[in-house]
Design a protein around this motif. Structure first.
Motif, short mmCIF file in Angstrom:
data_model
loop_
_atom_site.label_atom_id
_atom_site.label_comp_id
_atom_site.label_asym_id
_atom_site.label_seq_id
_atom_site.Cartn_x
_atom_site.Cartn_y
_atom_site.Cartn_z
N PHE A 115 -4.86 -8.00 -4.51
CA PHE A 115 -3.83 -7.34 -5.32
C PHE A 115 -4.05 -5.82 -5.40
O PHE A 115 -3.11 -5.08 -5.62
N ILE A 116 -5.30 -5.40 -5.23
CA ILE A 116 -5.61 -3.97 -5.33
C ILE A 116 -4.80 -3.16 -4.32
O ILE A 116 -4.52 -1.98 -4.52
N HIS A 117 -4.41 -3.79 -3.22
CA HIS A 117 -3.68 -3.08 -2.17
C HIS A 117 -2.18 -3.00 -2.41
O HIS A 117 -1.46 -2.36 -1.64
N TYR A 118 -1.70 -3.65 -3.48
CA TYR A 118 -0.24 -3.69 -3.71
C TYR A 118 0.34 -2.31 -3.95
O TYR A 118 1.53 -2.09 -3.72
N ALA A 119 -0.49 -1.36 -4.42
CA ALA A 119 -0.01 0.00 -4.62
C ALA A 119 0.61 0.54 -3.33
O ALA A 119 1.63 1.25 -3.36
N TRP A 120 0.03 0.19 -2.19
CA TRP A 120 0.52 0.70 -0.90
C TRP A 120 1.86 0.08 -0.53
O TRP A 120 2.77 0.76 -0.06
N PHE A 121 1.97 -1.24 -0.73
CA PHE A 121 3.27 -1.88 -0.49
C PHE A 121 4.34 -1.21 -1.37
O PHE A 121 5.47 -0.98 -0.93
N MET A 122 3.96 -0.93 -2.61
CA MET A 122 4.91 -0.38 -3.58
C MET A 122 5.40 1.00 -3.17
O MET A 122 6.56 1.35 -3.37
N ILE A 123 4.51 1.81 -2.57
CA ILE A 123 4.95 3.12 -2.07
C ILE A 123 6.02 2.93 -1.00
O ILE A 123 7.07 3.58 -1.02
N GLY A 124 5.77 1.99 -0.08
CA GLY A 124 6.76 1.71 0.96
C GLY A 124 8.08 1.25 0.38
O GLY A 124 9.16 1.72 0.77
N CYS A 125 8.02 0.35 -0.60
CA CYS A 125 9.23 -0.15 -1.28
C CYS A 125 10.00 1.01 -1.92
O CYS A 125 11.22 1.10 -1.80
N LEU A 126 9.25 1.88 -2.60
CA LEU A 126 9.89 2.98 -3.34
C LEU A 126 10.57 3.95 -2.38
O LEU A 126 11.68 4.42 -2.64
N VAL A 127 9.91 4.26 -1.26
CA VAL A 127 10.53 5.16 -0.28
C VAL A 127 11.82 4.54 0.26
O VAL A 127 12.85 5.21 0.39
N TYR A 128 11.78 3.24 0.51
CA TYR A 128 12.99 2.55 1.00
C TYR A 128 14.11 2.64 -0.04
O TYR A 128 15.26 2.95 0.28
N GLU A 129 13.78 2.38 -1.29
CA GLU A 129 14.78 2.44 -2.36
C GLU A 129 15.33 3.86 -2.50
O GLU A 129 16.52 4.06 -2.72
#
Length: 352
Positions: free
Chosen positions: A200-214
């Protein structure tokens, strides 16, 4: 895929090259003497950040896949069809050649070690549940276990609560992880170990990708940024604790690089160069097979080759050979297996 995304293929290429550089020139000084000369060169010692790049790319493309899926099950099926064929081929390949590399302990040709990769589940979790000792066919599989749980969670949030809860929903497991150290002191260590293994510690990175897409689609809100900042603080504190405060610099750089690639024409052009996109095309299969095969071959070569200078060049030769193998898997074996799994005769278009 529309034109804007071409540079993401190049970024996949760059990410896998970073990881290969790390494994070839920094990760294994005790196995490969020449690594003592190169292990502290930043471009190699921080090559593991290529995995965080992969995670950001994953986060970016995940909404595209979710938006094109009719249901949670169809989304999971798409993801499984994307990941499973190469994983099966890579696992069987590593299993088949394991016996030729007795010098390299990570090449363990045991049938049971095929399981973690094929069901995308961390071997340590399987060991805890079953009491049977499992290991991965390759160390690099760890990030696929993280991806798989991420897909399960984000898909569940998207199809039950809706898109606007995806980012806050991803923060929840990260907060659980932060709270887990407190719980551990209260005496629930097994529960914590299991939570810790999900990555779960790595979810911050997925979230950056999600946010850029949004953001690219005008759906970003101030609240989203706050959520991602909290996630990054949790992630960075983990690295500071485990690797020292200076680690924050390369972490920030790789994050800024990813974001800048969507705003800078120069970066976009650089990443769209044929060299990077060609490697990006085969990056998944390449990632799965590179570490074990490359290190195993280099250990064998090191016995024969007495010159350190020659050994320093060998990873490039070996990595080039493995690229063609990965390319062959991606171009021919993967689509054939995917079509078999779908029960189709005709080649299906590749989904990124």
């Amino acid at each position: 895929m529309h034109a804007r995304i071409k540079h993401l293929d190049g970024m996949r290429g760059l990410a896998i090259l970073m990881v290969i550089g790390y494994h070839a020139y920094a990760r294994w000084p005790e196995l490969l003497p020449y690594v003592n000369l190169t292990q502290h060169i930043p471009v190699f010692s921080f090559g593991w950040l290529g995995v965080e790049l992969f995670f950001m790319i994953s986060g970016f493309v995940i909404f595209m896949t979710l938006d094109k899926s009719d249901s949670y099950i169809s989304f999971l099926k798409k993801r499984w069809l994307r990941l499973f064929p190469a994983m099966l081929i890579a696992s069987l390949l590593l299993y088949a050649v394991g016996g030729f590399f007795p010098e390299w302990s990570a090449m363990t040709p045991y049938v049971r070690n095929l399981l973690p990769g094929l069901i995308f589940t961390n071997p340590e979790t399987l060991t805890q549940i079953t009491g049977i000792e499992f290991k991965s066919m390759a160390g690099s599989f760890w990030s696929l276990y993280v991806e798989a749980v991420f897909y399960l969670i984000i898909g569940a949030i998207y199809f039950t609560l809706g898109r606007k809860y995806c980012l806050p929903g991803l923060l929840v497991p990260m907060l659980m992880l932060s709270a887990s150290s407190v719980l551990k002191s209260l005496g629930h260590p097994i529960f914590i170990d299991i939570i810790a293994k999900f990555g779960f510690i790595h979810y911050a990175w997925f979230m950056i990708g999600c946010l850029v897409y949004e953001r690219m689609h005008g759906r970003d809100k101030g609240f989203h940024y706050a959520v991602v900042v909290v996630a990054m603080l949790i992630n960075f504190s983990y690295y500071v604790k485990n690797a020292g405060a200076l680690t924050v610099i390369p972490l920030l750089l790789v994050m800024l690089f990813f974001i800048a690639s969507f705003y800078s024409k120069q970066l976009e052009r650089l990443l769209s160069v044929r060299f990077f996109t060609a490697i990006g095309f085969a990056s998944y299969a390449y990632y799965l097979i590179h570490e074990n095969l490359m290190i195993a071959i280099l250990i064998k070569m090191n016995v024969q080759i007495k010159s350190e200078t020659v050994m320093l060049l060998m990873p490039i030769v070996v990595a080039a050979g493995l690229y063609y193998l990965a390319w062959f898997i991606t171009k021919y074996l993967e689509p054939a297996l995917r079509n078999m799994l779908k029960g189709k005769r005709t080649p299906a278009p590749e989904v990124g």
